[in-house]
Design a protein around this motif. Structure first.
Motif, PDB file in Angstrom:
ATOM      1  N   ASN A 198       0.807  -1.223   0.000  1.00 32.11           N
ATOM      2  CA  ASN A 198       0.000   0.000   0.000  1.00 32.11           C
ATOM      3  C   ASN A 198       0.841   1.275   0.000  1.00 32.11           C
ATOM      4  N   PRO A 199       1.894   1.431   0.837  1.00 32.13           N
ATOM      5  CA  PRO A 199       2.701   2.665   0.748  1.00 32.13           C
ATOM      6  C   PRO A 199       3.407   2.825  -0.591  1.00 32.13           C
ATOM      7  N   ILE A 200       3.889   1.725  -1.158  1.00 32.32           N
ATOM      8  CA  ILE A 200       4.545   1.807  -2.472  1.00 32.32           C
ATOM      9  C   ILE A 200       3.533   2.207  -3.537  1.00 32.32           C
ATOM     10  N   LYS A 201       2.336   1.661  -3.436  1.00 34.40           N
ATOM     11  CA  LYS A 201       1.282   2.000  -4.402  1.00 34.40           C
ATOM     12  C   LYS A 201       0.919   3.474  -4.308  1.00 34.40           C
ATOM     13  N   ARG A 202       0.785   3.989  -3.089  1.00 41.18           N
ATOM     14  CA  ARG A 202       0.463   5.417  -2.928  1.00 41.18           C
ATOM     15  C   ARG A 202       1.573   6.296  -3.492  1.00 41.18           C
ATOM     16  N   PHE A 203       2.825   5.879  -3.312  1.00 43.47           N
ATOM     17  CA  PHE A 203       3.942   6.654  -3.864  1.00 43.47           C
ATOM     18  C   PHE A 203       3.883   6.683  -5.386  1.00 43.47           C
ATOM     19  N   MET A 204       3.660   5.537  -6.001  1.00 39.98           N
ATOM     20  CA  MET A 204       3.598   5.478  -7.468  1.00 39.98           C
ATOM     21  C   MET A 204       2.455   6.334  -8.009  1.00 39.98           C
ATOM     22  N   ILE A 205       1.281   6.199  -7.412  1.00 36.40           N
ATOM     23  CA  ILE A 205       0.120   6.938  -7.915  1.00 36.40           C
ATOM     24  C   ILE A 205       0.319   8.439  -7.716  1.00 36.40           C
ATOM     25  N   SER A 206       0.884   8.840  -6.582  1.00 31.26           N
ATOM     26  CA  SER A 206       1.100  10.272  -6.343  1.00 31.26           C
ATOM     27  C   SER A 206       2.057  10.866  -7.360  1.00 31.26           C
ATOM     28  N   GLU A 207       3.099  10.122  -7.742  1.00 36.42           N
ATOM     29  CA  GLU A 207       4.041  10.633  -8.743  1.00 36.42           C
ATOM     30  C   GLU A 207       3.403  10.694 -10.124  1.00 36.42           C
ATOM     31  N   ILE A 208       2.609   9.697 -10.455  1.00 35.95           N
ATOM     32  CA  ILE A 208       1.945   9.690 -11.769  1.00 35.95           C
ATOM     33  C   ILE A 208       0.959  10.842 -11.867  1.00 35.95           C
ATOM     34  N   VAL A 209       0.174  11.064 -10.822  1.00 30.38           N
ATOM     35  CA  VAL A 209      -0.832  12.135 -10.844  1.00 30.38           C
ATOM     36  C   VAL A 209      -0.163  13.499 -10.811  1.00 30.38           C
ATOM     37  N   ALA A 210       0.890  13.660 -10.018  1.00 28.49           N
ATOM     38  CA  ALA A 210       1.545  14.964  -9.886  1.00 28.49           C
ATOM     39  C   ALA A 210       2.141  15.438 -11.197  1.00 28.49           C
ATOM     40  N   HIS A 211       2.620  14.519 -12.012  1.00 30.02           N
ATOM     41  CA  HIS A 211       3.255  14.888 -13.279  1.00 30.02           C
ATOM     42  C   HIS A 211       2.346  14.655 -14.481  1.00 30.02           C
ATOM     43  N   LYS A 212       1.049  14.491 -14.218  1.00 31.33           N
ATOM     44  CA  LYS A 212       0.019  14.405 -15.277  1.00 31.33           C
ATOM     45  C   LYS A 212       0.312  13.275 -16.274  1.00 31.33           C
ATOM     46  N   ASN A 213       0.654  12.123 -15.744  1.00 24.80           N
ATOM     47  CA  ASN A 213       0.935  10.979 -16.606  1.00 24.80           C
ATOM     48  C   ASN A 213      -0.082   9.855 -16.414  1.00 24.80           C
ATOM     49  N   GLN A 214      -1.330  10.230 -16.090  1.00 24.59           N
ATOM     50  CA  GLN A 214      -2.367   9.209 -15.929  1.00 24.59           C
ATOM     51  C   GLN A 214      -2.669   8.483 -17.228  1.00 24.59           C
ATOM     52  N   ASP A 215      -2.348   9.133 -18.366  1.00 32.16           N
ATOM     53  CA  ASP A 215      -2.626   8.483 -19.651  1.00 32.16           C
ATOM     54  C   ASP A 215      -1.835   7.193 -19.816  1.00 32.16           C
ATOM     55  N   ASN A 216      -0.709   7.058 -19.118  1.00 37.09           N
ATOM     56  CA  ASN A 216       0.047   5.806 -19.206  1.00 37.09           C
ATOM     57  C   ASN A 216      -0.751   4.639 -18.640  1.00 37.09           C
ATOM     58  N   ILE A 217      -1.470   4.883 -17.556  1.00 38.90           N
ATOM     59  CA  ILE A 217      -2.283   3.824 -16.957  1.00 38.90           C
ATOM     60  C   ILE A 217      -3.400   3.406 -17.906  1.00 38.90           C
ATOM     61  N   PHE A 218      -4.119   4.381 -18.463  1.00 35.67           N
ATOM     62  CA  PHE A 218      -5.230   4.059 -19.347  1.00 35.67           C
ATOM     63  C   PHE A 218      -4.735   3.434 -20.654  1.00 35.67           C
ATOM     64  N   MET A 219      -3.564   3.861 -21.123  1.00 34.95           N
ATOM     65  CA  MET A 219      -3.014   3.263 -22.350  1.00 34.95           C
ATOM     66  C   MET A 219      -2.684   1.789 -22.141  1.00 34.95           C
TER      67      MET A 219
END
Length: 257
Positions: free
Chosen positions: A137-158
Motif C-alpha cells: 500500500n505505501p509503495i502503491k500510494r507513492f507510485m500513484i502520487s508521482e503519476i498524478v503529480a506529473h500528469k501521466n495518468q494516460d500511461n495507466i489508461f493506455m
C-alpha cells in the motif's frame, strides 16, 4: 613364545565377553506428532528464509522499478553526457549518489512499511497476507502520487486499454498495470529534465563552435575547448546543488522529509 600367544588369546576372549555384555548405544529418534503446529497466519521459518533470499536477490529490480532510483540515475547520466565527459563522474559514483538519494527520498515509505508491516508481523499481530498488503500500500500510494503529480495518468489508461482492461479509478489500478505505468512515467519525467539540463550546455557548445569557426580554427574539436567552459559554468552557478535539490523537490513525497 607360546605363553605370550595364550595370554593374548585370553585377553581377547575377556574383552569380547565384557563388550558383549554392554549394549551398543543407538541414537534415539523421536517423532512428536502432537507438537506445536504453526499458525496458518504465519510462515514457517523455512519459508521466511526463502522469502528473504528471494527479496534480496530481486532487490536491485525492486529499487529500480518501485522507487525514485530510475529518475535520479537517468538525470545524472544526462548531466554527464551534456558535460561531454565520458567517464567523469564514473558509473560507480552516479549509482552511489542515486542510491543515497533514493533512501533519502523514500525514507517515509520505508518507515511506513517497517512500522505497519514488519514490526506487527514479527510480533505476530498480523498475518503474512496482511503484511504483504501493508507493504504494497505505501509503495502503491507513492507510485500513484508521482503519476498524478506529473500528469501521466494516460500511461495507466493506455496500458489498460492495450490489455483490454477497464479502469475507472486510478486508485484501483492493479500492480501488473501500475508498475509499468510508473516506469513509463519516470522515463518521461527524466527525459524532460534531461532536455532542460542540455539547453545551457548546448548554448556553450554553439558559442565555442562559432568562435572557432570565425577564427578559422576548424581543425580543433569544439568539444575539447567547450568542456572546460561547461565545468566552469556548473561550478559558478552551483549546479550540483541546483540539480540535486531539483531532483528531491520533483518527488511529491519529499514534502514529508
Amino acid at each position: 613364545m607360546n605363553k605370550i600367544i595364550i595370554l593374548i588369546m585370553i585377553s581377547l576372549f575377556l574383552f569380547t565377553t565384557i563388550s558383549a555384555q554392554e549394549p551398543v548405544p543407538i541414537p534415539e529418534i523421536s517423532i512428536n506428532i502432537g507438537g506445536d503446529i504453526p499458525s496458518p497466519d504465519t510462515l514457517i521459518p523455512t519459508l521466511e528464509i526463502l522469502l528473504l533470499i528471494a527479496v534480496l536477490s530481486l532487490a536491485p529490480s525492486f529499487i529500480m522499478m518501485f522507487t525514485s532510483f530510475m529518475r535520479i540515475v537517468i538525470v545524472l547520466s544526462f548531466l554527464r553526457t551534456a558535460l561531454g565527459s565520458r567517464q567523469a563522474p564514473p558509473n560507480q559514483v552516479l549509482i552511489g549518489i542515486s542510491l543515497i538519494l533514493t533512501f533519502l527520498i523514500m525514507s517515509p515509505v520505508f518507515n511506513d512499511i517497517y512500522q505497519n508491516a514488519i514490526i506487527p508481523y514479527t510480533e505476530e499481530k498480523i498475518s503474512y497476507t496482511q503484511m504483504f498488503e501493508n507493504t504494497w500500500n505505501p509503495i502503491k500510494r507513492f507510485m500513484i502520487s508521482e503519476i498524478v503529480a506529473h500528469k501521466n495518468q494516460d500511461n495507466i489508461f493506455m496500458l489498460a486499454s492495450s490489455v483490454k482492461r477497464e479502469i475507472n479509478n486510478i486508485n484501483d489500478t492493479p500492480p501488473e498495470i501500475l508498475i509499468p505505468a510508473f516506469a513509463l512515467s519516470e522515463l518521461e519525467i527524466s527525459f524532460k529534465m534531461g532536455v532542460l539540463i542540455y539547453i545551457p550546455f548546448i548554448i556553450v557548445d554553439m558559442v565555442v563552435a562559432s568562435i572557432l569557426l570565425s577564427m578559422g580554427m576548424m581543425m580543433i574539436p569544439p568539444v575539447m575547448i567547450s568542456m572546460p567552459f561547461k565545468l566552469l559554468l556548473i561550478i559558478l552557478v552551483n549546479g550540483w546543488d541546483l540539480l540535486i535539490g531539483g531532483l528531491i523537490r520533483s518527488f511529491q513525497i519529499s514534502g514529508g522529509l
